[in-house]
Design an enzyme around this catalytic site. Structure first.
Site, PDB file in Angstrom:
ATOM      1  N   LYS A   1       0.844  -1.209   0.000  1.00 43.51           N
ATOM      2  CA  LYS A   1       0.000   0.000   0.000  1.00 43.51           C
ATOM      3  C   LYS A   1       0.877   1.256   0.000  1.00 43.51           C
ATOM      4  O   LYS A   1       0.561   2.259  -0.654  1.00 43.51           O
ATOM      5  CB  LYS A   1      -0.939  -0.003   1.217  1.00 43.51           C
ATOM      6  CG  LYS A   1      -1.771   1.278   1.367  1.00 43.51           C
ATOM      7  CD  LYS A   1      -2.736   1.427   0.222  1.00 43.51           C
ATOM      8  CE  LYS A   1      -3.481   2.701   0.027  1.00 43.51           C
ATOM      9  NZ  LYS A   1      -3.519   3.805   0.829  1.00 43.51           N
TER      10      LYS A   1
ATOM     11  N   HIS B   1       2.084   1.712  -3.431  1.00 41.69           N
ATOM     12  CA  HIS B   1       0.938   2.231  -4.196  1.00 41.69           C
ATOM     13  C   HIS B   1       0.873   3.754  -4.037  1.00 41.69           C
ATOM     14  O   HIS B   1       0.698   4.496  -5.007  1.00 41.69           O
ATOM     15  CB  HIS B   1      -0.364   1.589  -3.687  1.00 41.69           C
ATOM     16  CG  HIS B   1      -1.613   2.268  -4.172  1.00 41.69           C
ATOM     17  ND1 HIS B   1      -2.075   3.459  -3.627  1.00 41.69           N
ATOM     18  CD2 HIS B   1      -2.481   1.961  -5.165  1.00 41.69           C
ATOM     19  CE1 HIS B   1      -3.165   3.836  -4.270  1.00 41.69           C
ATOM     20  NE2 HIS B   1      -3.440   2.943  -5.201  1.00 41.69           N
TER      21      HIS B   1
ATOM     22  N   GLU C   1       1.213   6.697  -6.607  1.00 43.53           N
ATOM     23  CA  GLU C   1       0.094   7.677  -6.665  1.00 43.53           C
ATOM     24  C   GLU C   1       0.664   9.105  -6.702  1.00 43.53           C
ATOM     25  O   GLU C   1       0.245   9.941  -7.512  1.00 43.53           O
ATOM     26  CB  GLU C   1      -0.797   7.471  -5.440  1.00 43.53           C
ATOM     27  CG  GLU C   1      -1.907   8.478  -5.225  1.00 43.53           C
ATOM     28  CD  GLU C   1      -2.664   8.219  -3.904  1.00 43.53           C
ATOM     29  OE1 GLU C   1      -3.087   7.077  -3.652  1.00 43.53           O
ATOM     30  OE2 GLU C   1      -2.836   9.174  -3.112  1.00 43.53           O
TER      31      GLU C   1
END
Ligand code: 6PG
Length: 474
Positions: free
Chosen positions: A185, A188, A192
């Site tokens: 995450k 990620h 992002e």
């Protein structure tokens, strides 16, 4: 005594509330617990269609007792101390075999520590990354699960229904032990940041280099969203650019202060990259750009000090060809940024012995999460093809694209430099690419310098072993 609820959610902020409604809608009975009980009651009363499946509890004891055993509890509290406080409060009330999931944006290092501590008690602790913001949590997030693989078998039937679906394939997977879910995450979020920054840089070129209006740019992004760059963040950008300000009638984006916030996960991704010895220069540039953006007053003062600097004429072309060049540049830089994100995960997988399923990660990022895009389908295919890829830039499907479009990225970065338009993430992608494809680099001089002042030794191209040279004194 066994209760009636399938799952319990602690922490009814936006994400916790939305996740609870999602569980209830997909058929789970959900117990709700929040520090202020009214919030739990309100969530039920505001959602009368789901109220039969929502069960607010006014004490932690009642909450725990309301759950079917072995219990599944989802914590949606702020990362850090609140997680530990909640775990401490829960511990005496739980039984062996119960599962506590931390679904917040937690530093994976904390998750590893918590896993080690809780494993000894027989209570399972699971660190789980959830992406997709409020709407994702409500209607289908992408879910990155860590912790003990045995626990995943229990969680799968509960999490698959609430996850996003891509072509009917649920965007949830167990990715590896202890901190693997939270680590993925974090990466990620680093990606992002890179995606958002590179889009903002292209926006900056279109605004300052081409003089386009917000509405004109919205139309361009909308068009780009129909092909290679098609993604949630491009769609978001088009929508934001097209939005008028209800107060002034101007494009809302034109009255928003140019300082970006950050909660920390993007920064963690580059810290972890550095710890692993991975250069993730585009991600780093994106995090740094947010930090520089927040120095608004300093930037304004610098603007005054350097007001006399004349930059070259903008060479950007406001015609179909010019816009296509920007599109190809963004697409190329995006491939390079994802190659870096994947390189961090590859290194972490080895370092922490997680055996991260890299194709599976792309698969569950295709829907639900903030970076969802058709591009992730391309990455999924690379891994489905079974190739063992050292770096995504080596995958033929990407190397062909980068080879043919790198010139656009190069042109855009060069024109931006000439026009004095900062494009730090796009430039970082280009530099990474040029560095990464260069067989003979420049670190030989660094090795010479290190040996000169610190006798750190160097290796020679022609003779095996480490060498030290008697350099002249200066
Ligand atoms: C997601 C997002 C989310 C993140 C926000 C804000 O995947 O749903 O990554 O978890 O918290 O996007 O992040 P920043 O405040 O750091 O921009």
């Amino acid at each position: 005594m066994s209760g009636i609820a399938d799952v319990g959610v602690i922490g009814l902020g936006t994400m916790g509330s939305m996740l609870s409604l999602n569980f209830a809608e997909k058929g789970s009975d959900v117990s709700l617990y929040n520090r202020t009980h009214e919030k739990a009651e309100k969530l039920r009363s505001d959602n009368s269609d789901l109220s039969a499946r929502l069960h607010p509890q006014n004490s932690l004891e009642a909450f725990v007792a309301s759950l079917r055993t072995p219990r599944v509890i989802v914590l949606m509290v702020n990362a850090g101390k609140p997680v530990d406080d909640q775990l401490e409060a829960l511990a005496p009330l739980l039984d062996k075999g119960d599962i506590v999931i931390d679904a917040g944006n937690t530093d994976f290092n904390d998750t590893v520590v918590r896993n080690n501590r809780w494993d000894k008690t027989g209570i399972h602790f699971v660190g789980m990354g959830v992406s997709g913001g409020e709407q994702g949590a409500r209607h289908g997030p992408s879910i990155m699960v860590g912790g003990d693989q045995k626990v995943w078998t229990r969680l799968k039937p509960l999490l698959e229904p609430i996850s996003a679906k891509y072509d009917n394939s649920p965007c949830v997977a167990w990715l590896g032990p202890d901190g693997a879910g939270h680590f993925v995450k974090t990466i990620h979020n680093g990606i992002e940041y890179a995606d958002m920054q590179m889009i903002a840089e292209i926006y900056s070129v279109m605004r300052d280099g081409l003089g386009l209006s917000a509405n004109e740019m919205a139309a361009i992004f909308k068009d780009w969203n129909t092909r290679g760059l098609s993604s949630y963040l491009i769609e978001v950008s088009a929508t934001v650019l097209a939005e008028p300000d209800p107060e002034t009638g101007k494009p809302l984006v034109d009255v928003i202060v140019d300082e970006a916030g950050q909660k920390g996960t993007g920064r963690w991704s580059v810290i972890e990259a550095q710890k692993l010895g991975i250069g993730a220069t585009t991600l780093e540039a994106a995090v740094s750009a947010r930090s520089i953006s927040s120095l608004r007053q300093e930037r304004q003062a610098s603007g005054n000090i350097y007001a006399d600097i004349i930059v070259g004429e903008s060479d950007f072309n406001n015609n179909a060809e010019g816009i296509e060049e920007l599109e190809a540049a963004l697409e190329t830089a995006k491939i390079i940024a994802y190659a870096q994100g994947y390189a961090i995960m590859t290194a972490a997988s080895k370092e922490y012995e997680w055996d991260l399923p890299l194709g599976e990660i792309a698969r569950i990022w295709r829907a639900g999460c903030i970076i969802r895009s058709i591009f992730l389908q391309d990455i999924t295919k690379v891994y489905e093809a079974g190739a063992s890829v050292t770096n995504l830039l080596h995958a033929p499907s990407f190397s062909e694209r980068v080879s043919s479009d790198q010139r656009s990225l190069r042109n855009v970065v060069a024109k931006a430099a000439k026009a004095g338009i900062p494009v730090p993430a796009l430039s970082a992608s280009l530099a990474y690419f040029d560095d990464y494809r260069r067989a003979r680099g420049s670190a030989n001089l660094i090795q010479g310098q290190r040996d000169f002042f610190g006798a750190h030794t160097f290796r020679r191209l022609d003779v095996e072993g480490t060498h030290h040279h008697q350099w002249p004194t200066i």
